[in-house]
Design an enzyme around this catalytic site. Sequence first.
Site, short mmCIF file in Angstrom:
data_model
loop_
_atom_site.label_atom_id
_atom_site.label_comp_id
_atom_site.label_asym_id
_atom_site.label_seq_id
_atom_site.Cartn_x
_atom_site.Cartn_y
_atom_site.Cartn_z
N ASP A 156 0.82 -1.24 0.06
CA ASP A 156 0.09 0.18 0.00
C ASP A 156 0.79 1.22 0.28
O ASP A 156 0.78 2.08 0.70
CB ASP A 156 -0.87 -0.04 1.28
N LYS A 203 0.93 3.90 -2.00
CA LYS A 203 0.33 5.32 -2.43
C LYS A 203 1.46 6.39 -3.00
O LYS A 203 1.54 7.22 -2.46
CB LYS A 203 -0.18 5.67 -1.32
N ASP A 226 4.11 10.74 -7.06
CA ASP A 226 4.90 11.81 -7.63
C ASP A 226 4.88 11.83 -9.17
O ASP A 226 4.20 10.99 -9.80
CB ASP A 226 6.46 11.47 -7.11
P1 BMP Z 1 -7.76 -0.27 9.80
O1 BMP Z 1 -8.81 -1.19 9.44
O2 BMP Z 1 -6.78 -0.62 11.03
O3 BMP Z 1 -8.40 0.96 10.01
O4 BMP Z 1 -6.66 -0.09 8.48
C1 BMP Z 1 -6.92 0.48 7.43
C2 BMP Z 1 -5.74 0.06 6.57
O5 BMP Z 1 -6.23 0.70 4.94
C3 BMP Z 1 -4.58 1.06 6.89
O6 BMP Z 1 -3.40 0.15 6.36
C4 BMP Z 1 -4.49 1.97 5.88
O7 BMP Z 1 -3.39 2.67 5.49
C5 BMP Z 1 -5.49 1.63 4.73
N1 BMP Z 1 -6.32 2.83 4.15
C6 BMP Z 1 -7.31 3.52 4.69
O8 BMP Z 1 -7.61 3.17 6.07
N2 BMP Z 1 -8.14 4.22 3.88
C7 BMP Z 1 -7.73 4.39 2.83
O9 BMP Z 1 -8.71 5.33 2.40
C8 BMP Z 1 -6.96 3.79 2.03
C9 BMP Z 1 -5.89 3.19 2.55
O10 BMP Z 1 -5.10 2.28 2.08
#
Ligand code: BMP
Length: 262
Positions: free
Chosen positions: A93, A95, A98
Site C-alpha cells: 500500500d 500510495k 510523484d
Molecule cells: P484499519 O482497518 O486498522 O483502520 O486499517 C486500514 C488500512 O487501510 C490502513 O493500512 C490504511 O493505511 C489503509 N487505508 C485506509 O484506511 N483508508 C484509505 O482510504 C486507504 C487506505 O489504504
Amino acid sequence: MASYSQKTYAARGREHTHPLACELFATMERKQSNLSLAADVTTKAELIALADRVGPFICVLKTHVDIISDFDSDLVVQLQALAAKHDFLIFEDRKFADIGNTVKLQYGGGIYRIADWAHITNCHVIPGEGIIQGLAEVGMPKNRGLLLLAEMSSKGMLATGEYTARNVEMAVDNPFVIGFIGSRRFTEARDLITMTPGVGLHASGDALGQQYRTPETIVAENGSDIIIVGRGIYGPGKDPVAEAERYRAAGWAAYERRLQRA
Ligand code: BMP
C-alpha cells in the site's frame, strides 16, 4: 448487460484480460475469501507471525513495508514463502504520488524494491497520467497490477466528484490498472476491481479520522469486491484467527447476498 458485480468471482476470473486479476479472482474463489488483511504492525517478527496465522483466511495481504523498523530482504523472502504456503497475493500500500520518472525509481529500486515482490501496489493520480505510465514501465513486464485511489475512507477526504471521475477515466484507459481503492463499484466500462478499507463490524471509527462501514454495506449494497480489515482483526484484545474467520465469513456472505439479488 449485467453489472460485473452481479457475476461470480470465478466467471470474472475466467473472462479477465489481466493475468494478475485472473489469479486474484481464482484465489478468492478457491479460498471463498474476499478479505484482505491490513497488517499494520511494525516489526518483521510481528508481520510474519500475523501473516502466518491469518493467511488461511485472506486473498490479499496488504503491507506498509516502510513502517517495519527492522525491514530487510529476508522479510520479503519470508512473505513470499507465506504467500505460497497460504495462497494469497501481496499488496504493498505505497500510495505513490510523484511524477512518472520519480515513481519509477521508487517502485523499482531503493531499499524496498517493491516491484520485485508486491503483486499489487497503488497510487494517487494527483500528478496526472504520467504516474501511471511511469509505474507501468516497471510493473507491466513483471505482470504486476495497479490500483488507483479513487476515494479514501477517512473523514474530510478530498477525493470526490470530478477527481474520482478522472480516476475512473484513467483506469479504464490503462491496461496496467486492475482497479481502485474506494467504497463502491465505479464503472461497467471494463472489469475493474474495487478494494475497500475502513471496514469494521463493531467500531465506527478511530480518533484520527478513520471511518468504518460493514461488509454488508460495502460488498452487498455498494458492489465493492474486497474488504480490507486491519485493527478489526488484530487490534487490542482481539484473537486474530477468530476475527479473520469472522470477517471472511461476513465478507463472503455479503457477496453471496449480492449474487442472489442479481
Ligand atoms: P484499519 O482497518 O486498522 O483502520 O486499517 C486500514 C488500512 O487501510 C490502513 O493500512 C490504511 O493505511 C489503509 N487505508 C485506509 O484506511 N483508508 C484509505 O482510504 C486507504 C487506505 O489504504
